[in-house]
Design an enzyme around this catalytic site. Structure first.
Site, PDB file in Angstrom:
ATOM      1  N   ALA A 126       0.912  -1.129   0.050  1.00 40.17           N
ATOM      2  CA  ALA A 126       0.045  -0.052  -0.023  1.00 40.17           C
ATOM      3  C   ALA A 126       0.805   1.252   0.165  1.00 40.17           C
ATOM      4  CB  ALA A 126      -1.087  -0.141   1.281  1.00 40.17           C
TER       5      ALA A 126
ATOM      6  N   TYR B  68       5.135 -13.906 -14.297  1.00 37.84           N
ATOM      7  CA  TYR B  68       4.148 -12.912 -13.819  1.00 37.84           C
ATOM      8  C   TYR B  68       2.580 -13.374 -14.147  1.00 37.84           C
ATOM      9  CZ  TYR B  68       1.460  -8.568 -13.299  1.00 37.84           C
ATOM     10  OH  TYR B  68       0.426  -7.781 -12.689  1.00 37.84           O
TER      11      TYR B  68
ATOM     12  N   SER C 227      -4.266  -9.925 -12.632  1.00 38.63           N
ATOM     13  CA  SER C 227      -3.923  -9.347 -14.050  1.00 38.63           C
ATOM     14  C   SER C 227      -4.666  -9.854 -15.247  1.00 38.63           C
ATOM     15  CB  SER C 227      -2.409  -9.357 -13.903  1.00 38.63           C
ATOM     16  OG  SER C 227      -2.178  -8.566 -15.249  1.00 38.63           O
TER      17      SER C 227
HETATM   18  N1  LIG Z   1       0.070  -1.131 -12.690  1.00 40.71           N
HETATM   19  C1  LIG Z   1      -0.535  -2.239 -13.495  1.00 40.71           C
HETATM   20  O1  LIG Z   1      -0.614  -1.806 -14.835  1.00 40.71           O
HETATM   21  C2  LIG Z   1      -0.989  -3.355 -13.079  1.00 40.71           C
HETATM   22  C3  LIG Z   1      -1.811  -4.230 -14.099  1.00 40.71           C
HETATM   23  C4  LIG Z   1      -2.675  -5.197 -13.297  1.00 40.71           C
HETATM   24  C5  LIG Z   1      -2.255  -5.805 -12.225  1.00 40.71           C
HETATM   25  N2  LIG Z   1      -1.579  -5.052 -11.220  1.00 40.71           N
HETATM   26  C6  LIG Z   1      -1.240  -5.511 -10.123  1.00 40.71           C
HETATM   27  O2  LIG Z   1      -1.563  -4.749  -9.060  1.00 40.71           O
HETATM   28  C7  LIG Z   1      -0.704  -4.711  -7.950  1.00 40.71           C
HETATM   29  C8  LIG Z   1      -0.021  -3.421  -7.666  1.00 40.71           C
HETATM   30  O3  LIG Z   1       0.666  -3.082  -8.733  1.00 40.71           O
HETATM   31  P1  LIG Z   1       1.379  -1.664  -8.748  1.00 40.71           P
HETATM   32  O4  LIG Z   1       1.222  -1.231 -10.077  1.00 40.71           O
HETATM   33  O5  LIG Z   1       0.516  -0.840  -7.861  1.00 40.71           O
HETATM   34  O6  LIG Z   1       2.455  -1.537  -8.246  1.00 40.71           O
HETATM   35  P2  LIG Z   1       3.833  -0.711  -7.679  1.00 40.71           P
HETATM   36  O7  LIG Z   1       3.714   0.666  -8.050  1.00 40.71           O
HETATM   37  O8  LIG Z   1       4.938  -1.248  -8.166  1.00 40.71           O
HETATM   38  O9  LIG Z   1       3.647  -1.057  -6.047  1.00 40.71           O
HETATM   39  C9  LIG Z   1       4.055  -2.395  -5.759  1.00 40.71           C
HETATM   40  C10 LIG Z   1       3.696  -2.620  -4.176  1.00 40.71           C
HETATM   41  O10 LIG Z   1       4.196  -3.851  -3.977  1.00 40.71           O
HETATM   42  C11 LIG Z   1       4.980  -3.857  -2.657  1.00 40.71           C
HETATM   43  N3  LIG Z   1       5.886  -4.962  -2.899  1.00 40.71           N
HETATM   44  C12 LIG Z   1       6.568  -5.423  -4.027  1.00 40.71           C
HETATM   45  N4  LIG Z   1       7.391  -6.670  -3.717  1.00 40.71           N
HETATM   46  C13 LIG Z   1       6.771  -6.835  -2.443  1.00 40.71           C
HETATM   47  C14 LIG Z   1       7.165  -7.726  -1.456  1.00 40.71           C
HETATM   48  N5  LIG Z   1       8.071  -8.962  -1.876  1.00 40.71           N
HETATM   49  N6  LIG Z   1       7.060  -7.870  -0.206  1.00 40.71           N
HETATM   50  C15 LIG Z   1       6.118  -6.886   0.257  1.00 40.71           C
HETATM   51  N7  LIG Z   1       5.606  -5.889  -0.763  1.00 40.71           N
HETATM   52  C16 LIG Z   1       5.917  -5.971  -1.973  1.00 40.71           C
HETATM   53  C17 LIG Z   1       5.651  -2.680  -2.842  1.00 40.71           C
HETATM   54  O11 LIG Z   1       6.359  -2.439  -1.523  1.00 40.71           O
HETATM   55  P3  LIG Z   1       7.616  -1.540  -1.467  1.00 40.71           P
HETATM   56  O12 LIG Z   1       7.104  -0.023  -1.992  1.00 40.71           O
HETATM   57  O13 LIG Z   1       7.911  -1.446  -0.026  1.00 40.71           O
HETATM   58  O14 LIG Z   1       8.580  -1.743  -2.411  1.00 40.71           O
HETATM   59  C18 LIG Z   1       4.475  -1.621  -3.206  1.00 40.71           C
HETATM   60  O15 LIG Z   1       3.943  -1.312  -2.249  1.00 40.71           O
HETATM   61  C19 LIG Z   1       0.398  -5.905  -8.445  1.00 40.71           C
HETATM   62  O16 LIG Z   1       0.032  -7.301  -7.852  1.00 40.71           O
HETATM   63  C20 LIG Z   1       0.231  -5.901  -9.567  1.00 40.71           C
HETATM   64  O17 LIG Z   1       0.725  -7.375 -10.242  1.00 40.71           O
HETATM   65  C21 LIG Z   1      -0.784  -3.887 -11.872  1.00 40.71           C
END
Ligand SMILES: NC(=O)c1ccc[n+]([C@@H]2O[C@H](COP(=O)([O-])OP(=O)(O)OC[C@H]3O[C@@H](n4cnc5c(N)ncnc54)[C@H](OP(=O)(O)O)[C@@H]3O)[C@@H](O)[C@H]2O)c1
Length: 244
Positions: A6, A149, A136
């Site tokens: 978050a 992924y 996703s």
């Molecule tokens: N963005 C897209 O286009 C998209 C599309 C489809 C699905 N999603 C899914 O939506 C979710 C969030 O994506 P987002 O784009 O918001 O990602 P993001 O901005 O890269 O943020 C990722 C978050 O996950 C945390 N995280 C990553 N690895 C971790 C680990 N090993 N342990 C604990 N926390 C971890 C990060 O924490 P830190 O800040 O502490 O590193 C960060 O809070 C993901 O599951 C992603 O696959 C995203």
């Protein structure tokens, strides 16, 4: 409620939507304490907390979920949102890197979520609850450059459906959202690159999603009204990919 990942992006928008709806939020991060604390202080309402764990570490997940439940006085909603998305094209990745990418991606995106559910279900079994997994579009459309992924998210969908059946007798509904491209740190580089226009054109709306659009669906899936949506996977991709 507890939302993983978050500190940024979709998770941050989810935390905001729940706080705006009157919930107390446990904001989870891995290594972004300043961002998580800043969010905690900015959210409307009171009693929000920050929790930390690498979700790929089973012991850390257990301590994080139990700690959040204790500090919040119970746990009624878990949103598994933390995830990683790193390139590993099959013919350009060494065998050693291939092992690392698969292990890290599955440990974080799939097994991390399964472990958080195992822990959260023990806090929800007496009082019911809601679990929402952030999957996703890639689980259905394929991820040629990030194959682990795509597989992790397909696994997360199956986990969602099995858990929906397993936990329904306890009043716990389990569902998922499957976003296409969302504007976050995870995708910024892709969207700013030469491919950006092509990515936006995948949707006939000619844009990608905002994080708050994903958060709104997550918030609804966690509401009392959404019990009958248990087991569902909601497509949030602006008609960029139509599965049957
Ligand atoms: N963005 C897209 O286009 C998209 C599309 C489809 C699905 N999603 C899914 O939506 C979710 C969030 O994506 P987002 O784009 O918001 O990602 P993001 O901005 O890269 O943020 C990722 C978050 O996950 C945390 N995280 C990553 N690895 C971790 C680990 N090993 N342990 C604990 N926390 C971890 C990060 O924490 P830190 O800040 O502490 O590193 C960060 O809070 C993901 O599951 C992603 O696959 C995203």
């Amino acid at each position: 409620m507890l939302v993983t990942g978050a500190s940024r992006g979709i998770g941050r928008a989810v935390a905001t939507a729940f706080a705006e709806g009157g919930d107390r939020v446990a904001i989870h991060h891995r290594g972004s304490a300043p961002l998580a604390e800043q969010l905690r202080d900015a959210l409307p309402g009171e009693g929000h907390i920050v929790v930390q764990a690498d979700v790929a570490d089973p012991d850390a997940v257990r301590a994080m979920v139990d700690g959040a439940a204790e500090r919040l006085g119970g746990l009624d909603v878990l949103v598994n949102n933390a995830g990683v998305y790193t390139p590993h094209p099959v013919l350009e990745t060494s065998y050693e890197q291939w092992q690392q990418q698969w292990r890290r991606t599955l440990d974080t995106n799939l097994i991390g979520a399964a472990n958080a559910i195992w822990c959260a279900a023990r806090h929800m079994r007496e009082r019911g609850g809601r679990i929402v997994n952030v999957s996703s579009r890639g689980a259905f459309r394929g991820e040629p450059g990030q194959v682990a992924y795509g597989a992790s998210k397909a696994g997360l969908n199956s986990l969602t459906q099995s858990m929906a059946v397993a936990l329904a007798p306890y009043g716990i509904a389990v569902a998922a959202v499957a976003p296409g491209y969302v504007e976050t740190d995870m995708t910024n580089e892709h969207l700013k690159s030469e491919r950006g226009a092509d990515i936006r054109a995948q949707s006939p709306f000619n844009r990608v999603a905002r994080a708050d659009e994903i958060a709104a669906a997550v918030h609804w899936l966690a509401s009392p009204a959404a019990e009958w949506a248990s087991g569902t996977i909601i497509d949030l991709n602006g008609a960029s990919y139509l599965r049957t």
